[in-house]
Design a protein around this motif. Structure first.
Motif, short mmCIF file in Angstrom:
data_model
loop_
_atom_site.label_atom_id
_atom_site.label_comp_id
_atom_site.label_asym_id
_atom_site.label_seq_id
_atom_site.Cartn_x
_atom_site.Cartn_y
_atom_site.Cartn_z
N MET A 1 58.57 36.68 34.07
CA MET A 1 57.37 37.49 34.03
C MET A 1 56.46 36.96 32.92
O MET A 1 56.84 36.95 31.76
N PRO A 2 55.24 36.52 33.27
CA PRO A 2 54.32 36.01 32.25
C PRO A 2 53.80 37.12 31.34
O PRO A 2 53.64 38.26 31.77
N ASN A 3 53.54 36.75 30.10
CA ASN A 3 53.00 37.69 29.13
C ASN A 3 51.69 37.16 28.57
O ASN A 3 51.51 35.95 28.45
N VAL A 4 50.81 38.06 28.22
CA VAL A 4 49.56 37.73 27.53
C VAL A 4 49.65 38.42 26.18
O VAL A 4 49.92 39.62 26.11
N HIS A 5 49.41 37.67 25.11
CA HIS A 5 49.49 38.21 23.76
C HIS A 5 48.19 37.89 23.04
O HIS A 5 47.82 36.72 22.91
N ILE A 6 47.49 38.92 22.57
CA ILE A 6 46.21 38.76 21.89
C ILE A 6 46.25 39.53 20.58
O ILE A 6 46.64 40.70 20.55
N VAL A 7 45.85 38.87 19.50
CA VAL A 7 45.74 39.53 18.20
C VAL A 7 44.29 39.41 17.75
O VAL A 7 43.73 38.32 17.70
N GLN A 8 43.68 40.56 17.44
CA GLN A 8 42.29 40.59 16.98
C GLN A 8 42.25 41.25 15.62
O GLN A 8 42.62 42.43 15.49
N GLU A 9 41.83 40.53 14.62
CA GLU A 9 41.67 41.12 13.29
C GLU A 9 40.41 41.97 13.25
O GLU A 9 39.46 41.74 14.01
N HIS A 10 40.42 42.97 12.37
CA HIS A 10 39.26 43.84 12.22
C HIS A 10 39.19 44.40 10.80
O HIS A 10 40.15 44.30 10.04
N VAL A 50 51.58 45.47 36.34
CA VAL A 50 51.05 45.17 35.00
C VAL A 50 51.41 46.32 34.06
O VAL A 50 51.24 47.49 34.41
N SER A 51 51.88 45.98 32.85
CA SER A 51 52.08 47.00 31.83
C SER A 51 51.80 46.36 30.49
O SER A 51 51.80 45.14 30.36
N GLY A 52 51.55 47.19 29.50
CA GLY A 52 51.30 46.62 28.19
C GLY A 52 51.04 47.65 27.13
O GLY A 52 51.08 48.86 27.38
N LYS A 66 52.28 42.55 29.99
CA LYS A 66 53.36 41.99 30.79
C LYS A 66 52.90 42.01 32.25
O LYS A 66 52.58 43.07 32.79
N LEU A 67 52.89 40.83 32.85
CA LEU A 67 52.40 40.69 34.21
C LEU A 67 53.55 40.47 35.18
O LEU A 67 54.43 39.65 34.92
N GLY A 68 53.52 41.19 36.27
CA GLY A 68 54.51 41.00 37.33
C GLY A 68 54.24 39.70 38.08
O GLY A 68 53.24 39.00 37.83
N PHE A 69 55.11 39.38 38.99
CA PHE A 69 55.04 38.12 39.73
C PHE A 69 53.67 37.88 40.36
O PHE A 69 53.10 36.81 40.21
N LEU A 70 53.15 38.87 41.06
CA LEU A 70 51.88 38.68 41.78
C LEU A 70 50.69 38.48 40.84
O LEU A 70 49.72 37.83 41.20
N GLY A 72 50.94 37.09 37.80
CA GLY A 72 51.19 35.94 36.94
C GLY A 72 50.16 34.84 37.11
O GLY A 72 49.74 34.20 36.14
N ALA A 73 49.71 34.62 38.33
CA ALA A 73 48.72 33.57 38.59
C ALA A 73 47.37 33.90 37.94
O ALA A 73 46.57 32.99 37.70
N PHE A 74 47.14 35.16 37.66
CA PHE A 74 45.86 35.59 37.08
C PHE A 74 45.92 35.71 35.56
O PHE A 74 44.97 36.18 34.94
N ALA A 75 47.02 35.29 34.95
CA ALA A 75 47.19 35.42 33.50
C ALA A 75 46.03 34.84 32.71
O ALA A 75 45.53 35.50 31.79
N PRO A 76 45.54 33.62 33.02
CA PRO A 76 44.42 33.09 32.23
C PRO A 76 43.15 33.94 32.33
O PRO A 76 42.45 34.13 31.33
N VAL A 77 42.87 34.47 33.51
CA VAL A 77 41.67 35.30 33.69
C VAL A 77 41.83 36.62 32.95
O VAL A 77 40.92 37.07 32.25
N ILE A 78 43.00 37.24 33.08
CA ILE A 78 43.26 38.50 32.40
C ILE A 78 43.20 38.31 30.89
O ILE A 78 42.59 39.11 30.17
N GLU A 79 43.81 37.23 30.39
CA GLU A 79 43.78 36.96 28.95
C GLU A 79 42.35 36.75 28.46
O GLU A 79 41.96 37.29 27.42
N ALA A 80 41.56 35.99 29.20
CA ALA A 80 40.18 35.72 28.78
C ALA A 80 39.36 37.01 28.73
O ALA A 80 38.63 37.25 27.76
N LYS A 81 39.47 37.83 29.76
CA LYS A 81 38.68 39.08 29.80
C LYS A 81 39.12 40.04 28.70
O LYS A 81 38.29 40.64 28.03
#
Length: 94
Positions: A1-10, A50-52, A66-70, A72-81
Motif C-alpha cells: 500500500m503506497p503512502n504519502v508523507h508531507i511535513v509542512q512547517e509553520h 484512502v485513509s490518513g 495511506k492509499l489502497g491498491f486502486l 496507488g497509481a494516483f499517489a503523485p497527484v494526491i501528494e502534489a495537491k
C-alpha cells in the motif's frame, strides 16, 4: 500500500494551526469526497481506499496518507495537491 508523507512547517499559534488544518481537511474532503474527524490534535480522514492523519505540533503539520491498491497509481497527484494546499494554507497565503 503506497503512502504519502508531507511535513509542512509553520509559525502559527495552536488555535490558528487547527483552523488551517480544518481548511485543508475541508478542501481535501470536497475534492476527494472524504470524511474527517478530530481526535485531540490529530485529524483523521478516510474514504474507501484512502485513509490518513494530519497531526499538528507546535511548529509543523504532518500528513500521512495511506492509499489502497486502486489509488496507488494516483499517489503523485494526491501528494502534489495535498502538499500545495498545506503549503498555501499553513504559510498564511491567500
Amino acid at each position: 500500500m503506497p503512502n504519502v508523507h508531507i511535513v509542512q512547517e509553520h509559525t502559527l499559534t495552536p488555535k490558528k494551526a487547527r483552523e488551517a488544518a480544518e481548511k485543508v481537511a475541508v478542501k481535501l474532503a470536497e475534492e476527494f469526497e472524504m470524511e474527517y474527524a478530530w481526535d485531540g490534535d490529530v485529524l483523521n480522514f478516510e474514504r474507501s481506499g484512502v485513509s490518513g492523519t494530519l497531526t499538528l505540533t507546535r511548529h509543523k503539520a504532518e500528513m500521512l496518507i495511506k492509499l489502497g491498491f486502486l489509488f496507488g497509481a494516483f499517489a503523485p497527484v494526491i501528494e502534489a495537491k495535498a502538499s500545495e494546499k498545506m503549503k498555501k494554507i499553513f504559510s498564511g497565503a491567500k
